[in-house]
Motif scaffolding. Structure first.
Motif, PDB file in Angstrom:
ATOM      1  N   THR A 110       0.839  -1.211   0.000  1.00 22.05           N
ATOM      2  CA  THR A 110       0.000   0.000   0.000  1.00 22.05           C
ATOM      3  C   THR A 110       0.861   1.242   0.000  1.00 22.05           C
ATOM      4  O   THR A 110       1.799   1.353   0.800  1.00 22.05           O
ATOM      5  CB  THR A 110      -0.905   0.013   1.235  1.00 22.05           C
ATOM      6  OG1 THR A 110      -1.703  -1.174   1.228  1.00 22.05           O
ATOM      7  CG2 THR A 110      -1.810   1.238   1.230  1.00 22.05           C
ATOM      8  N   ASN A 111       0.555   2.172  -0.882  1.00 25.47           N
ATOM      9  CA  ASN A 111       1.298   3.435  -0.929  1.00 25.47           C
ATOM     10  C   ASN A 111       1.095   4.203   0.365  1.00 25.47           C
ATOM     11  O   ASN A 111      -0.030   4.388   0.814  1.00 25.47           O
ATOM     12  CB  ASN A 111       0.822   4.252  -2.129  1.00 25.47           C
ATOM     13  CG  ASN A 111       1.567   5.579  -2.245  1.00 25.47           C
ATOM     14  OD1 ASN A 111       2.702   5.700  -1.784  1.00 25.47           O
ATOM     15  ND2 ASN A 111       0.933   6.550  -2.869  1.00 25.47           N
ATOM     16  N   ASP A 140       4.625  12.270  -3.590  1.00 24.76           N
ATOM     17  CA  ASP A 140       4.985  11.196  -4.528  1.00 24.76           C
ATOM     18  C   ASP A 140       4.092  11.225  -5.765  1.00 24.76           C
ATOM     19  O   ASP A 140       4.034  10.277  -6.531  1.00 24.76           O
ATOM     20  CB  ASP A 140       4.910   9.830  -3.841  1.00 24.76           C
ATOM     21  CG  ASP A 140       3.498   9.476  -3.351  1.00 24.76           C
ATOM     22  OD1 ASP A 140       2.548  10.208  -3.687  1.00 24.76           O
ATOM     23  OD2 ASP A 140       3.359   8.460  -2.625  1.00 24.76           O
ATOM     24  N   SER A 151       6.987   6.550  -9.582  1.00 24.05           N
ATOM     25  CA  SER A 151       6.737   7.911  -9.107  1.00 24.05           C
ATOM     26  C   SER A 151       8.047   8.636  -8.799  1.00 24.05           C
ATOM     27  O   SER A 151       9.077   8.009  -8.557  1.00 24.05           O
ATOM     28  CB  SER A 151       5.866   7.893  -7.848  1.00 24.05           C
ATOM     29  OG  SER A 151       6.554   7.222  -6.810  1.00 24.05           O
ATOM     30  N   ASP A 171      10.541   8.474   1.115  1.00 20.72           N
ATOM     31  CA  ASP A 171       9.319   7.862   0.593  1.00 20.72           C
ATOM     32  C   ASP A 171       9.519   6.357   0.471  1.00 20.72           C
ATOM     33  O   ASP A 171      10.653   5.844   0.537  1.00 20.72           O
ATOM     34  CB  ASP A 171       8.993   8.481  -0.785  1.00 20.72           C
ATOM     35  CG  ASP A 171       7.603   8.086  -1.261  1.00 20.72           C
ATOM     36  OD1 ASP A 171       6.722   7.942  -0.400  1.00 20.72           O
ATOM     37  OD2 ASP A 171       7.409   7.923  -2.471  1.00 20.72           O
ATOM     38  N   ASP A 172       8.406   5.645   0.276  1.00 28.70           N
ATOM     39  CA  ASP A 172       8.447   4.184   0.135  1.00 28.70           C
ATOM     40  C   ASP A 172       8.595   3.708  -1.303  1.00 28.70           C
ATOM     41  O   ASP A 172       8.570   2.509  -1.570  1.00 28.70           O
ATOM     42  CB  ASP A 172       7.190   3.569   0.755  1.00 28.70           C
ATOM     43  CG  ASP A 172       5.910   4.116   0.127  1.00 28.70           C
ATOM     44  OD1 ASP A 172       5.995   4.874  -0.865  1.00 28.70           O
ATOM     45  OD2 ASP A 172       4.816   3.787   0.647  1.00 28.70           O
ATOM     46  N   LEU A 193       6.538   4.102  -3.740  1.00 26.88           N
ATOM     47  CA  LEU A 193       5.251   3.840  -4.379  1.00 26.88           C
ATOM     48  C   LEU A 193       4.548   5.158  -4.668  1.00 26.88           C
ATOM     49  O   LEU A 193       4.775   6.134  -3.942  1.00 26.88           O
ATOM     50  CB  LEU A 193       4.392   2.958  -3.468  1.00 26.88           C
ATOM     51  CG  LEU A 193       4.916   1.552  -3.198  1.00 26.88           C
ATOM     52  CD1 LEU A 193       3.993   0.846  -2.206  1.00 26.88           C
ATOM     53  CD2 LEU A 193       5.036   0.751  -4.491  1.00 26.88           C
ATOM     54  N   PRO A 194       3.678   5.191  -5.694  1.00 24.27           N
ATOM     55  CA  PRO A 194       3.438   4.131  -6.699  1.00 24.27           C
ATOM     56  C   PRO A 194       4.660   3.930  -7.591  1.00 24.27           C
ATOM     57  O   PRO A 194       5.491   4.819  -7.744  1.00 24.27           O
ATOM     58  CB  PRO A 194       2.242   4.645  -7.479  1.00 24.27           C
ATOM     59  CG  PRO A 194       2.247   6.121  -7.266  1.00 24.27           C
ATOM     60  CD  PRO A 194       2.832   6.357  -5.917  1.00 24.27           C
ATOM     61  N   ASN A 195       4.754   2.755  -8.202  1.00 22.84           N
ATOM     62  CA  ASN A 195       5.907   2.436  -9.031  1.00 22.84           C
ATOM     63  C   ASN A 195       6.102   3.499 -10.107  1.00 22.84           C
ATOM     64  O   ASN A 195       5.145   3.927 -10.761  1.00 22.84           O
ATOM     65  CB  ASN A 195       5.734   1.069  -9.695  1.00 22.84           C
ATOM     66  CG  ASN A 195       5.802  -0.070  -8.679  1.00 22.84           C
ATOM     67  OD1 ASN A 195       6.462   0.067  -7.647  1.00 22.84           O
ATOM     68  ND2 ASN A 195       5.117  -1.187  -8.954  1.00 22.84           N
TER      69      ASN A 195
END
Length: 771
Positions: free
Chosen positions: A58-59, A136, A93, A86-87, A89-91
């Motif tokens: 999950t973003n 993001d 980004s 940031d994590d 995500l979304p791919n």
């Protein structure tokens, strides 16, 4: 009691998206005003996963950190040391950063507004709040930093000591640990400084082990039972300040210890049962009966186990932590004083081995059944030579869910004469205390009062609902201290106005001698012009002439509501007639003051700062700070903030009035600030606190002419943007220009969300219904 003199005077919006995972347990949340979870909570559609399949990640929103607060002097630039993460995500980004100005008088130019680490240039001196936003492309978050910009021609703002709150008092039973919920904040000065926090034990019989003594929120473990005072100190490397809280630690009850004594089936009187009891015993008194006797509480030898005197119908009373009401008296036994005058219903005499460790639960305590004057139904401790050393002070008393009442047809000077230490009055109903021709109090503490807690009570009295001081202590150099007064409903019935006999109405709370006092989460209701000018909250030190150590010092007044009163407060720097210590370190923040003015007998003053009358050579009072308060006047009468330095000498050393709202709900304007000589605004400030005042960031419903420029001035209450002032809802609406406009992104005025939360159950006293 000494007679009074006349007229003295807080990002990102961080809804933690609580991921409630129902597997399969359901959680039910309760609070005072149940409402559906709605705005601010992110939702998503449920997803079915094929067995063996891994759910998609999950973003999560990026994390922005704007860095530490700082201060500069023009023409220097400010270094901004932010960071974003940031994590991923979304791919695909791209994480972006963006700086912007939230508030401040001038313009801000960023060297690179898209870089987390950059510099900022300012066009004018002032206090600026800058925001760093990370995105993001789908989700974003932000954080703020404050930069204090001083003019090259004016000195940098002075470093202020950190603000510290040690948190609420606690009661635990071994082997439990105590949760400490302290907090500390600072102004970021000196530049580059680091705020440190340290817990220590101030007092207590055993040792205290902190899980993390450098964290404001931590836990504490105690080696033995007793009452402990813990101190949280915050330091910026140059200045420090501290606050204390107490933890009452009860011993773990040994299996099978403690006898049950029954009244009247075993003992005909409560006194007989008390005489026979040993530490740890419980005396069960038959509910519905009246025992007309004076219960003298004797010393029971060494030990810390309480002797408990409780109702036989305790299970029919409100649960622990909730306040009783007069209707609960049917489930209580009554102790009534056998004689009028000075004879009490419950008494604890001072001694070299003073009485200690007594607990009353679910008992009604009444005055003598006559129309004659009575001093007090509960008389604990004393004055004079009997209690002129600290070792003679009775200690460790608890009155929990008790009813203590005066009478409609007879004068009763006070409910509790409470000259004891390490004691509590909690969840009780104390009312109808008045004296025709003299002062009266619900609770009076003068000689030996220390580390006491008054919490979740209804308290009503004619002159002062609670007073600290009022008679010189007979213990040399003693000042009532470390007293916490919280979640109480202070009240005067309106039928007392112009009553015959007179109730001698003066104020709702007064300190004549006290230090390290916390008043929080209380409601103070109804006070009028009668025996005094109608000021409602008084920090007015007085002495009878035999206690030059008398002082009003280190007083915190926060998250209270004061309403339907003629005037707000009266704070004096010293006594008019005797040489005592100067008032200092008064912190008044996040309170709502609703001032009725003429509806309660005279002009609706915000309050008065009074001088010293005859004593004009002792100097000014120090560090008087009003921050984030909301004052609302509800009549068109004069509504002054008055600095009464009739002697002409400075009244203040470091007077701070910041981030407050002063408005009129009656269509008029605030009358303003003035002194005795008639000077107003900036001229008055320069007179009462020359070069020693700060008045910034406020909202005043008044014309700006003659007042400090670094404030906001409006012509009507609608311009402020309250949600619904006609219904006494003085929270700022989202569209208000003053919403989030104070340093740190706080609202100007009181933090009404927090204030309403803290006081939600003060009137009912049913705290189990509140968070």
């Amino acid at each position: 009691m000494k007679k009074e003199r006349k007229l003295q005077r807080k990002f990102r919006t961080f809804f933690i998206i609580l991921i409630f995972i129902f597997l399969p347990t359901a959680m039910v949340f309760q609070n005072c005003s149940p409402a559906p979870l709605s705005s601010g909570i992110k939702s998503s559609e449920s997803t079915q996963n094929t067995p063996g399949e891994t759910p998609a990640a999950t973003n999560q929103a990026p994390i922005a950190n704007a860095g530490a607060d700082s201060s500069i002097t023009l023409p220097s630039t400010a270094s901004l040391s932010g960071s974003v993460s940031d994590d991923g995500l979304p791919n695909g980004s791209v994480l972006t950063a963006a700086w912007s100005k939230v508030s401040g008088i001038g313009t801000v130019t960023f060297a690179n507004a898209s870089a987390a680490i950059t510099t900022a240039t300012f066009s004018a001196a002032g206090t600026y709040v800058l925001r760093l936003t990370a995105s993001d492309g789908v989700l974003s978050s932000s954080d703020t930093v404050t930069v204090i910009v001083a003019s090259a021609s004016t000195p940098a703002p002075p470093n202020q000591a950190p603000t510290v709150d040690a948190g609420p008092d606690r009661s635990i039973t071994l082997p439990a640990t105590a949760s400490l919920n302290g907090s500390a904040s600072d102004d970021g000065l000196p530049a580059g400084s680091t705020l440190t926090r340290t817990w220590i034990k101030d007092s207590g019989a055993g040792t205290v082990t902190f899980a993390n003594a450098s964290a404001a929120a931590t836990t504490a473990t105690f080696s033995q039972a007793g009452t402990y005072v813990l101190r949280l100190t915050a330091s910026d490397g140059t200045l420090s300040s501290s606050d204390t809280m107490s933890v009452v630690v009860a011993a773990a009850p040994p299996p099978g210890s403690g006898n049950i004594l029954n009244v009247p089936s075993q003992y005909s009187t409560i006194q007989a049962a008390v005489n026979a009891a040993s530490r740890g015993d419980t005396i069960i008194v038959q509910a519905g009966r009246t025992y007309t006797e004076t219960v003298n509480l004797p010393y029971k030898g060494p030990g810390t186990e309480y002797i408990t005197i409780q109702s036989s119908a305790l299970s029919s009373l409100p649960a622990a932590g909730n306040r009783v009401q007069p209707s609960d008296s049917v489930n209580m036994p009554t102790i009534r004083s056998p004689y009028a005058g000075s004879e009490a219903a419950i008494r604890a005499e001072p001694a070299s081995n003073p009485p200690s460790y007594y607990k009353f639960v679910g008992i009604q305590i009444l005055r003598h059944n006559s129309t004659q004057f009575q001093q007090s139904p509960i008389y604990l401790g004393d004055f004079g030579t009997g209690q002129d050393t600290y070792g003679e002070v009775p200690h460790h008393f608890i009155f929990d869910r008790c009813i203590v009442r005066g009478a409609d047809n007879a004068s009763t000077a006070r409910g509790f004469y409470f000259n004891v230490r390490d004691s509590q009055i909690i969840n009780s109903y104390i009312d109808n205390f008045w004296q025709d021709g003299g002062d009266s109090q619900g609770i009076l503490m003068t000689n030996g009062a220390e580390r006491n807690l008054v919490a979740n009570n209804f308290i009503e009295a004619g002159s002062e609902n609670i007073m600290l001081g009022g008679a010189d202590p007979d213990i040399p150099n003693f000042v009532p201290n470390n007293i916490t007064i919280q979640n109480n409903h202070f009240f005067k019935r309106l039928s007392w106005r112009n009553a015959n006999p007179r109730r001698v109405v003066k104020n709702l709370f007064e300190i004549k001698n006290g230090k390290n006092i916390i008043l929080e989460n209380n409601i103070f209701e109804n006070n009028w012009y009668e025996a005094q000018a109608g000021h409602s909250i008084l920090f007015t030190c007085r002495s009878d002439g035999q206690a030059p150590w008398t002082v009003c010092q280190d007083i915190t007044f926060r998250y209270n509501i004061v309403k339907n009163v003629r005037s707000g407060f009266n704070i004096t720097r010293t006594d008019d007639w005797t040489r005592i210590q100067l008032t200092n370190n008064i912190n008044v923040n996040n309170n709502l003051w609703i001032i009725a003015g003429t509806a309660m007998g005279d002009d609706g003053w915000l309050g008065m700062f009074a001088g010293a009358g005859n004593n004009t050579t002792l100097g000014p009072m120090s560090n008087i700070k009003f921050d984030h308060n909301t004052f609302i006047t509800t009549s068109n009468s004069g509504s002054w903030l008055w600095g009464a330095n009739d002697s002409g000498d400075p009244l203040f050393n470091n007077f701070v009035w910041t981030n407050n709202i002063v408005a009129s709900a009656a269509g008029g304007t605030w009358s303003g600030l003035r002194n005795d000589a008639g000077a107003t605004g900036t001229a008055a400030l320069n007179n009462i606190a020359p070069s020693q005042w700060t008045m910034t960031g406020n909202v005043f419903q008044i014309n700006s002419s003659g007042y400090p420029a670094s404030n906001n001035y409006v012509s009507n209450i609608a311009s402020i943007g309250f949600i619904n002032p006609s219904q006494s809802n003085f929270e700022l609406s989202p569209s208000s220009p003053y919403k989030g406009a104070a340093p740190g992104g706080k609202d100007i005025g009181a933090d009404m969300t927090e204030l309403n939360k803290r006081t939600a159950c003060v009137v009912s006293g049913q705290r189990s219904l509140c968070p």
